[in-house]
Design a protein around this motif. Structure first.
Motif, PDB file in Angstrom:
ATOM      1  N   GLN A  38      11.115  11.257  12.506  1.00 18.33           N
ATOM      2  CA  GLN A  38       9.718  11.700  12.415  1.00 18.33           C
ATOM      3  C   GLN A  38       9.122  11.273  11.079  1.00 18.33           C
ATOM      4  O   GLN A  38       9.553  11.720  10.011  1.00 18.33           O
ATOM      5  N   VAL A  39       8.154  10.356  11.143  1.00 12.04           N
ATOM      6  CA  VAL A  39       7.477   9.900   9.924  1.00 12.04           C
ATOM      7  C   VAL A  39       5.998   9.660  10.222  1.00 12.04           C
ATOM      8  O   VAL A  39       5.621   9.417  11.369  1.00 12.04           O
ATOM      9  N   ASP A  40       5.208   9.707   9.165  1.00  7.66           N
ATOM     10  CA  ASP A  40       3.788   9.373   9.296  1.00  7.66           C
ATOM     11  C   ASP A  40       3.566   8.033   8.581  1.00  7.66           C
ATOM     12  O   ASP A  40       3.630   7.964   7.348  1.00  7.66           O
ATOM     13  N   ASN A  66       7.449  -3.365  16.898  1.00  5.68           N
ATOM     14  CA  ASN A  66       6.443  -2.906  15.930  1.00  5.68           C
ATOM     15  C   ASN A  66       5.169  -2.604  16.694  1.00  5.68           C
ATOM     16  O   ASN A  66       4.284  -3.446  16.831  1.00  5.68           O
ATOM     17  N   ASN A  67       5.138  -1.375  17.241  1.00  5.30           N
ATOM     18  CA  ASN A  67       4.022  -1.018  18.128  1.00  5.30           C
ATOM     19  C   ASN A  67       2.960  -0.156  17.459  1.00  5.30           C
ATOM     20  O   ASN A  67       1.778  -0.267  17.782  1.00  5.30           O
ATOM     21  N   VAL A  68       3.391   0.694  16.499  1.00  6.59           N
ATOM     22  CA  VAL A  68       2.441   1.699  16.012  1.00  6.59           C
ATOM     23  C   VAL A  68       1.148   1.035  15.518  1.00  6.59           C
ATOM     24  O   VAL A  68       1.189  -0.014  14.867  1.00  6.59           O
ATOM     25  N   SER A 107      -5.354  -7.181  25.908  1.00  4.73           N
ATOM     26  CA  SER A 107      -6.752  -6.761  25.974  1.00  4.73           C
ATOM     27  C   SER A 107      -6.709  -5.243  26.230  1.00  4.73           C
ATOM     28  O   SER A 107      -5.711  -4.604  25.892  1.00  4.73           O
ATOM     29  N   TYR A 108      -7.721  -4.659  26.860  1.00  2.56           N
ATOM     30  CA  TYR A 108      -7.732  -3.207  27.024  1.00  2.56           C
ATOM     31  C   TYR A 108      -6.595  -2.707  27.919  1.00  2.56           C
ATOM     32  O   TYR A 108      -6.344  -3.243  28.998  1.00  2.56           O
ATOM     33  N   VAL A 109      -5.926  -1.642  27.430  1.00  4.99           N
ATOM     34  CA  VAL A 109      -4.919  -0.921  28.209  1.00  4.99           C
ATOM     35  C   VAL A 109      -5.370   0.537  28.196  1.00  4.99           C
ATOM     36  O   VAL A 109      -5.886   1.018  27.179  1.00  4.99           O
TER      37      VAL A 109
HETATM   38  N1  LIG Z   1      -4.657   0.352  24.111  1.00  2.93           N
HETATM   39  C1  LIG Z   1      -5.189  -0.852  24.004  1.00  2.93           C
HETATM   40  O1  LIG Z   1      -6.157  -1.202  24.688  1.00  2.93           O
HETATM   41  C2  LIG Z   1      -4.589  -1.855  23.048  1.00  2.93           C
HETATM   42  C3  LIG Z   1      -5.078  -3.165  23.096  1.00  2.93           C
HETATM   43  C4  LIG Z   1      -4.559  -4.109  22.218  1.00  2.93           C
HETATM   44  C5  LIG Z   1      -3.565  -3.759  21.331  1.00  2.93           C
HETATM   45  N2  LIG Z   1      -3.103  -2.482  21.291  1.00  2.93           N
HETATM   46  C6  LIG Z   1      -2.058  -2.164  20.311  1.00  2.93           C
HETATM   47  O2  LIG Z   1      -0.954  -1.557  20.948  1.00  2.93           O
HETATM   48  C7  LIG Z   1      -0.343  -0.618  20.076  1.00  2.93           C
HETATM   49  C8  LIG Z   1      -0.225   0.721  20.773  1.00  2.93           C
HETATM   50  O3  LIG Z   1      -1.520   1.182  21.093  1.00  2.93           O
HETATM   51  P1  LIG Z   1      -1.770   2.423  22.079  1.00  2.93           P
HETATM   52  O4  LIG Z   1      -3.060   2.173  22.730  1.00  2.93           O
HETATM   53  O5  LIG Z   1      -0.562   2.680  22.881  1.00  2.93           O
HETATM   54  O6  LIG Z   1      -1.982   3.623  21.013  1.00  2.93           O
HETATM   55  P2  LIG Z   1      -1.972   5.198  21.273  1.00  2.93           P
HETATM   56  O7  LIG Z   1      -2.019   5.531  22.707  1.00  2.93           O
HETATM   57  O8  LIG Z   1      -3.012   5.736  20.362  1.00  2.93           O
HETATM   58  O9  LIG Z   1      -0.523   5.633  20.728  1.00  2.93           O
HETATM   59  C9  LIG Z   1      -0.204   5.463  19.391  1.00  2.93           C
HETATM   60  C10 LIG Z   1       1.201   5.939  19.112  1.00  2.93           C
HETATM   61  O10 LIG Z   1       1.433   5.737  17.711  1.00  2.93           O
HETATM   62  C11 LIG Z   1       1.713   6.979  17.082  1.00  2.93           C
HETATM   63  N3  LIG Z   1       1.073   7.031  15.776  1.00  2.93           N
HETATM   64  C12 LIG Z   1      -0.248   6.883  15.508  1.00  2.93           C
HETATM   65  N4  LIG Z   1      -0.452   7.000  14.179  1.00  2.93           N
HETATM   66  C13 LIG Z   1       0.766   7.213  13.627  1.00  2.93           C
HETATM   67  C14 LIG Z   1       1.198   7.411  12.298  1.00  2.93           C
HETATM   68  N5  LIG Z   1       0.338   7.435  11.283  1.00  2.93           N
HETATM   69  N6  LIG Z   1       2.507   7.580  12.078  1.00  2.93           N
HETATM   70  C15 LIG Z   1       3.395   7.595  13.090  1.00  2.93           C
HETATM   71  N7  LIG Z   1       3.046   7.414  14.378  1.00  2.93           N
HETATM   72  C16 LIG Z   1       1.735   7.241  14.634  1.00  2.93           C
HETATM   73  C17 LIG Z   1       1.114   8.036  17.991  1.00  2.93           C
HETATM   74  O11 LIG Z   1       1.779   9.242  17.726  1.00  2.93           O
HETATM   75  P3  LIG Z   1       1.179  10.664  18.154  1.00  2.93           P
HETATM   76  O12 LIG Z   1       1.703  10.854  19.515  1.00  2.93           O
HETATM   77  O13 LIG Z   1       1.705  11.618  17.175  1.00  2.93           O
HETATM   78  O14 LIG Z   1      -0.303  10.522  18.113  1.00  2.93           O
HETATM   79  C18 LIG Z   1       1.402   7.420  19.369  1.00  2.93           C
HETATM   80  O15 LIG Z   1       2.729   7.656  19.740  1.00  2.93           O
HETATM   81  C19 LIG Z   1      -1.202  -0.582  18.818  1.00  2.93           C
HETATM   82  O16 LIG Z   1      -0.631  -1.407  17.835  1.00  2.93           O
HETATM   83  C20 LIG Z   1      -2.520  -1.151  19.277  1.00  2.93           C
HETATM   84  O17 LIG Z   1      -3.241  -1.736  18.233  1.00  2.93           O
HETATM   85  C21 LIG Z   1      -3.594  -1.518  22.135  1.00  2.93           C
END
Ligand SMILES: NC(=O)c1ccc[n+]([C@@H]2O[C@H](COP(=O)([O-])OP(=O)(O)OC[C@H]3O[C@@H](n4cnc5c(N)ncnc54)[C@H](OP(=O)(O)O)[C@@H]3O)[C@@H](O)[C@H]2O)c1
Length: 326
Positions: free
Chosen positions: A117-119, A144-146, A243-245
């Motif tokens: 668990q880290v921020d 490297n997803n975050v 793109s959008y997910v």
């Molecule tokens: N969704 C899209 O349309 C999209 C499109 C292109 C690229 N992406 C990329 O895909 C990746 C994942 O996106 P997502 O849409 O799945 O995001 P998401 O639904 O917002 O989920 C983000 C995850 O990261 C964790 N997180 C956020 N801030 C954090 C922090 N400061 N420290 C530790 N953990 C943290 C969140 O934890 P908590 O559960 O605690 O909030 C959650 O598990 C990102 O890099 C994003 O840029 C997404």
């Protein structure tokens, strides 16, 4: 035709028209060759990869790390990796969510999990703890997803300090620091994969998402350069540009949150994207996103795209405000 007149495509036309025809044919040939190549690359990434699945444990190693694994794409990647028999080191921010993901994985797939668990928004200070907690584990895949984004599209003047530094610490610094920790052991074994979540938004500057798109361009460049540096050392570095997910990140507007052919759910997306690992090092991860990226790359100029995305983001903002009022 005499030798002195040179080659003419259409002897009935003048020299100028023959030059224009020659250049036209050359451009068409280049376009068709590129199209054929892109179709082959697309089929390999999105069709071939599903017919001949790789044994991830054998190919890369026993453990996978996913950062930001408690929601959205990261959570879905975690489940896909566990389904493929990999043990998972879960790294994310919220302790209860980490625990619930670990319990669910244990019930469904019976692989080992470790929770860290880290921020990531805190920056440099967290990485010694991560290093300590993963010591002695053979890391086969690092995802490297975050990532963070502004709560909705906004002009730079509206971005507060926390959001600004989170983009730097989470989106930019975390892939660098995590890679730095894992790289030595992968190099020692001469195997492993590093998957970096960039974004289609990083392919062009996006007004109203200016720091997000810039931070994703950074990930894109870093990831591609790393891949070429370590190709001969047995490492796979994959850049993913979705793109959008449909995740929390897109939840501010129904237009980009409601699942559709163009907006996959996180689990559908991750199943497709993970299957491409080992088949392509640069991909949107999803076939409809691939078609979109191809159209943007081939038919739209940066000038046009920036203006289009500004209007698009203004439209999403209007949609968000309308839904708030209702
Ligand atoms: N969704 C899209 O349309 C999209 C499109 C292109 C690229 N992406 C990329 O895909 C990746 C994942 O996106 P997502 O849409 O799945 O995001 P998401 O639904 O917002 O989920 C983000 C995850 O990261 C964790 N997180 C956020 N801030 C954090 C922090 N400061 N420290 C530790 N953990 C943290 C969140 O934890 P908590 O559960 O605690 O909030 C959650 O598990 C990102 O890099 C994003 O840029 C997404």
């Amino acid at each position: 035709m005499s030798d002195s007149e040179g080659f003419q495509f259409f002897p009935s036309l003048g020299t100028e028209m023959n030059i224009v025809t020659f250049l036209g044919l050359l451009t068409a040939a280049k376009f068709l060759a590129r199209l054929a190549w892109d179709v082959v690359v697309g089929l390999r990434a999105h069709v071939w990869s599903k017919l001949w699945k790789k044994d991830l444990v054998k190919t890369y190693g026993e453990w996978a790390i996913v950062t930001g694994c408690t929601d959205g794409i990261g959570k879905a990647y975690t489940f896909e990796l566990a389904k493929n028999g990999m043990n998972i080191i879960l790294i994310s921010r919220t302790a209860e969510k980490l625990q619930s993901v670990a319990t669910e994985i244990d019930k469904k797939y019976g692989v080992k999990t470790e929770e860290v668990q880290v921020d990531f928004s805190l920056g440099k200070e967290i990485y010694s703890e991560i290093e300590r907690q993963i010591e002695g584990k053979e890391i086969g895949i690092l995802v490297n997803n975050v990532g963070v984004i502004t709560p909705h599209p906004m002009s730079f003047g509206e971005v507060n300090d926390h959001i600004l530094w989170s983009h730097v610490n989470v989106n930019v610094a975390s892939p660098l620091a995590m890679t730095k920790i894992i790289l030595p052991q992968m190099l020692q074994r001469r195997k492993g994969a590093i998957v970096n979540l960039a974004s289609i938004a990083g392919r062009c500057p996006i007004p109203l998402l200016q720091i997000y798109s810039s931070s994703k361009a950074f990930v894109d460049y870093f990831s591609e350069a790393l891949g070429v540096e370590y190709r001969s050392s047995g490492l796979t570095v994959q850049t993913i540009t979705p793109s959008y997910v449909s995740t929390n990140m897109t939840s501010y507007s129904e237009k980009i949150y409601k699942p559709s052919l163009a907006v996959p759910t996180a689990s559908n997306y991750a199943a497709h994207a993970l299957a491409t690992l080992g088949y392509t090092n640069y991909t949107t991860g999803y076939w409809t996103h691939g078609i979109l990226a191809w159209i943007l790359d081939n038919f739209a100029s940066r000038w046009f795209l920036m203006r289009y995305f500004k209007l698009h983001n203004e439209d999403l903002l209007r949609d968000m405000n309308k839904n708030k009022r209702e």
